[in-house]
Write a protein that holds these residues in place. Structure first.
Motif, PDB file in Angstrom:
ATOM      1  N   LEU A 168       1.406   5.494 -27.589  1.00 27.30           N
ATOM      2  CA  LEU A 168       1.902   4.888 -26.347  1.00 27.30           C
ATOM      3  C   LEU A 168       0.858   4.015 -25.664  1.00 27.30           C
ATOM      4  O   LEU A 168       1.214   3.070 -24.970  1.00 27.30           O
ATOM      5  CB  LEU A 168       2.360   5.979 -25.363  1.00 27.30           C
ATOM      6  N   GLY A 169      -0.416   4.340 -25.817  1.00 26.51           N
ATOM      7  CA  GLY A 169      -1.463   3.568 -25.153  1.00 26.51           C
ATOM      8  C   GLY A 169      -1.394   3.661 -23.636  1.00 26.51           C
ATOM      9  O   GLY A 169      -1.596   2.670 -22.936  1.00 26.51           O
ATOM     10  N   LEU A 170      -1.118   4.847 -23.120  1.00 26.77           N
ATOM     11  CA  LEU A 170      -1.028   5.045 -21.669  1.00 26.77           C
ATOM     12  C   LEU A 170      -2.401   4.942 -21.012  1.00 26.77           C
ATOM     13  O   LEU A 170      -3.430   5.122 -21.672  1.00 26.77           O
ATOM     14  CB  LEU A 170      -0.456   6.429 -21.358  1.00 26.77           C
ATOM     15  N   ALA A 171      -2.395   4.704 -19.719  1.00 23.07           N
ATOM     16  CA  ALA A 171      -3.629   4.775 -18.945  1.00 23.07           C
ATOM     17  C   ALA A 171      -4.185   6.190 -19.075  1.00 23.07           C
ATOM     18  O   ALA A 171      -3.411   7.155 -19.175  1.00 23.07           O
ATOM     19  CB  ALA A 171      -3.342   4.453 -17.481  1.00 23.07           C
ATOM     20  N   PRO A 172      -5.503   6.352 -19.075  1.00 24.26           N
ATOM     21  CA  PRO A 172      -6.092   7.677 -19.300  1.00 24.26           C
ATOM     22  C   PRO A 172      -5.554   8.778 -18.388  1.00 24.26           C
ATOM     23  O   PRO A 172      -5.298   9.884 -18.854  1.00 24.26           O
ATOM     24  CB  PRO A 172      -7.593   7.454 -19.072  1.00 24.26           C
ATOM     25  N   GLU A 173      -5.345   8.480 -17.117  1.00 22.98           N
ATOM     26  CA  GLU A 173      -4.860   9.530 -16.208  1.00 22.98           C
ATOM     27  C   GLU A 173      -3.424   9.937 -16.537  1.00 22.98           C
ATOM     28  O   GLU A 173      -3.065  11.102 -16.437  1.00 22.98           O
ATOM     29  CB  GLU A 173      -4.992   9.117 -14.737  1.00 22.98           C
ATOM     30  N   HIS A 174      -2.607   8.984 -16.968  1.00 25.75           N
ATOM     31  CA  HIS A 174      -1.233   9.308 -17.361  1.00 25.75           C
ATOM     32  C   HIS A 174      -1.219  10.072 -18.686  1.00 25.75           C
ATOM     33  O   HIS A 174      -0.472  11.034 -18.852  1.00 25.75           O
ATOM     34  CB  HIS A 174      -0.380   8.045 -17.482  1.00 25.75           C
ATOM     35  N   GLU A 175      -2.044   9.626 -19.612  1.00 23.84           N
ATOM     36  CA  GLU A 175      -2.129  10.302 -20.908  1.00 23.84           C
ATOM     37  C   GLU A 175      -2.545  11.756 -20.715  1.00 23.84           C
ATOM     38  O   GLU A 175      -1.962  12.659 -21.308  1.00 23.84           O
ATOM     39  CB  GLU A 175      -3.124   9.559 -21.811  1.00 23.84           C
ATOM     40  N   ARG A 204       0.840  -1.198   0.000  1.00 28.29           N
ATOM     41  CA  ARG A 204       0.000   0.000   0.000  1.00 28.29           C
ATOM     42  C   ARG A 204       0.878   1.252   0.000  1.00 28.29           C
ATOM     43  O   ARG A 204       1.829   1.359   0.749  1.00 28.29           O
ATOM     44  CB  ARG A 204      -0.898  -0.009   1.232  1.00 28.29           C
ATOM     45  N   GLY A 205       0.557   2.190  -0.894  1.00 27.67           N
ATOM     46  CA  GLY A 205       1.283   3.446  -0.950  1.00 27.67           C
ATOM     47  C   GLY A 205       2.467   3.436  -1.890  1.00 27.67           C
ATOM     48  O   GLY A 205       3.032   4.478  -2.160  1.00 27.67           O
ATOM     49  N   SER A 206       2.854   2.273  -2.417  1.00 25.35           N
ATOM     50  CA  SER A 206       4.059   2.230  -3.232  1.00 25.35           C
ATOM     51  C   SER A 206       3.874   2.922  -4.583  1.00 25.35           C
ATOM     52  O   SER A 206       4.805   3.519  -5.092  1.00 25.35           O
ATOM     53  CB  SER A 206       4.542   0.799  -3.429  1.00 25.35           C
ATOM     54  N   VAL A 207       2.678   2.852  -5.162  1.00 29.18           N
ATOM     55  CA  VAL A 207       2.456   3.489  -6.453  1.00 29.18           C
ATOM     56  C   VAL A 207       2.589   4.999  -6.325  1.00 29.18           C
ATOM     57  O   VAL A 207       3.182   5.656  -7.161  1.00 29.18           O
ATOM     58  CB  VAL A 207       1.084   3.096  -7.040  1.00 29.18           C
ATOM     59  N   GLU A 208       2.071   5.557  -5.243  1.00 34.09           N
ATOM     60  CA  GLU A 208       2.146   6.997  -5.041  1.00 34.09           C
ATOM     61  C   GLU A 208       3.602   7.458  -4.892  1.00 34.09           C
ATOM     62  O   GLU A 208       3.908   8.605  -5.152  1.00 34.09           O
ATOM     63  CB  GLU A 208       1.347   7.432  -3.813  1.00 34.09           C
ATOM     64  N   GLN A 209       4.484   6.568  -4.471  1.00 35.74           N
ATOM     65  CA  GLN A 209       5.872   6.943  -4.279  1.00 35.74           C
ATOM     66  C   GLN A 209       6.669   6.848  -5.573  1.00 35.74           C
ATOM     67  O   GLN A 209       7.781   7.357  -5.648  1.00 35.74           O
ATOM     68  CB  GLN A 209       6.496   6.072  -3.187  1.00 35.74           C
ATOM     69  N   GLN A 210       6.106   6.217  -6.573  1.00 33.08           N
ATOM     70  CA  GLN A 210       6.792   6.142  -7.859  1.00 33.08           C
ATOM     71  C   GLN A 210       6.652   7.466  -8.588  1.00 33.08           C
ATOM     72  O   GLN A 210       5.629   8.137  -8.497  1.00 33.08           O
ATOM     73  CB  GLN A 210       6.159   5.059  -8.737  1.00 33.08           C
ATOM     74  N   THR A 211       7.672   7.816  -9.340  1.00 37.18           N
ATOM     75  CA  THR A 211       7.573   9.001 -10.184  1.00 37.18           C
ATOM     76  C   THR A 211       6.687   8.687 -11.385  1.00 37.18           C
ATOM     77  O   THR A 211       6.457   7.517 -11.730  1.00 37.18           O
ATOM     78  CB  THR A 211       8.964   9.419 -10.696  1.00 37.18           C
ATOM     79  N   PHE A 212       6.224   9.708 -12.041  1.00 37.86           N
ATOM     80  CA  PHE A 212       5.464   9.544 -13.284  1.00 37.86           C
ATOM     81  C   PHE A 212       6.301   8.730 -14.278  1.00 37.86           C
ATOM     82  O   PHE A 212       5.799   7.826 -14.936  1.00 37.86           O
ATOM     83  CB  PHE A 212       5.118  10.919 -13.856  1.00 37.86           C
ATOM     84  N   TYR A 213       7.577   9.046 -14.357  1.00 36.96           N
ATOM     85  CA  TYR A 213       8.513   8.348 -15.227  1.00 36.96           C
ATOM     86  C   TYR A 213       8.434   6.840 -14.989  1.00 36.96           C
ATOM     87  O   TYR A 213       8.335   6.051 -15.941  1.00 36.96           O
ATOM     88  CB  TYR A 213       9.915   8.893 -14.946  1.00 36.96           C
ATOM     89  N   GLU A 214       8.469   6.433 -13.736  1.00 42.91           N
ATOM     90  CA  GLU A 214       8.401   5.004 -13.401  1.00 42.91           C
ATOM     91  C   GLU A 214       7.014   4.433 -13.688  1.00 42.91           C
ATOM     92  O   GLU A 214       6.895   3.314 -14.202  1.00 42.91           O
ATOM     93  CB  GLU A 214       8.759   4.797 -11.932  1.00 42.91           C
ATOM     94  N   GLN A 215       5.987   5.185 -13.374  1.00 42.45           N
ATOM     95  CA  GLN A 215       4.612   4.693 -13.550  1.00 42.45           C
ATOM     96  C   GLN A 215       4.283   4.391 -15.009  1.00 42.45           C
ATOM     97  O   GLN A 215       3.497   3.485 -15.281  1.00 42.45           O
ATOM     98  CB  GLN A 215       3.606   5.709 -13.004  1.00 42.45           C
ATOM     99  N   VAL A 216       4.858   5.156 -15.933  1.00 44.09           N
ATOM    100  CA  VAL A 216       4.516   4.959 -17.348  1.00 44.09           C
ATOM    101  C   VAL A 216       5.479   4.037 -18.093  1.00 44.09           C
ATOM    102  O   VAL A 216       5.337   3.836 -19.291  1.00 44.09           O
ATOM    103  CB  VAL A 216       4.380   6.304 -18.103  1.00 44.09           C
TER     104      VAL A 216
END
Length: 134
Positions: free
Chosen positions: A108-115, A6-18
């Motif tokens: 890229l086909g990113l998730a909508p929030e990232h796009e 829990r909470g690990s995704v929020e700690q990732q940078t946008f760079y890592e998330q995409v």
């Protein structure tokens, strides 16, 4: 499937998330494929080979979105408006830049929030580079 703490995704940078460097490599490469075939935008790139420009944009975006700081290590502060000042960037160039970037983002086909987050930044950045009326 392993549980994500829990909470690990929020700690990732946008760079890592995409998807890290590979995502930005694909984005910028696709963008420059469009630029290469656009006579108006292509004229803004004095280098015959677009490779160096592609690398600079890729490194800048990687750093901006939380990846390695290679861009600043190699080139110093981004100072985007200053670096673009020698070029006449008008509304037509702005629109062409966004047209090619839109195609690259869509691929890229990113998730909508990232796009949406990426696109909002790119629209802002394109507008801030305009330095010539018309």
């Amino acid at each position: 499937m392993t549980d994500i703490p829990r909470g690990s995704v929020e700690q990732q940078t946008f760079y890592e998330q995409v998807g890290g460097e590979e995502t930005f490599r694909r984005l910028v490469h696709r963008f420059y494929e469009g630029v290469a075939g656009d006579p108006d935008l292509r004229a803004m790139y004095p280098e015959e080979d677009l490779g160096p420009a592609e690398e600079r944009l890729r490194l800048f975006l990687i750093q901006y979105w939380g990846g390695p700081r290679t861009y600043s290590d190699e080139r110093g502060h981004p100072r985007l408006r200053m670096r673009h000042a020698p070029f006449q960037v008008d509304r037509a160039a702005h629109d062409a830049w966004l047209r090619h970037m839109r195609a690259a983002v869509d691929d890229l086909g990113l998730a909508p929030e990232h796009e949406r987050q990426l696109w909002d930044y790119l629209v802002y950045a394109a507008a801030s580079m305009v330095n010539t009326p018309g």
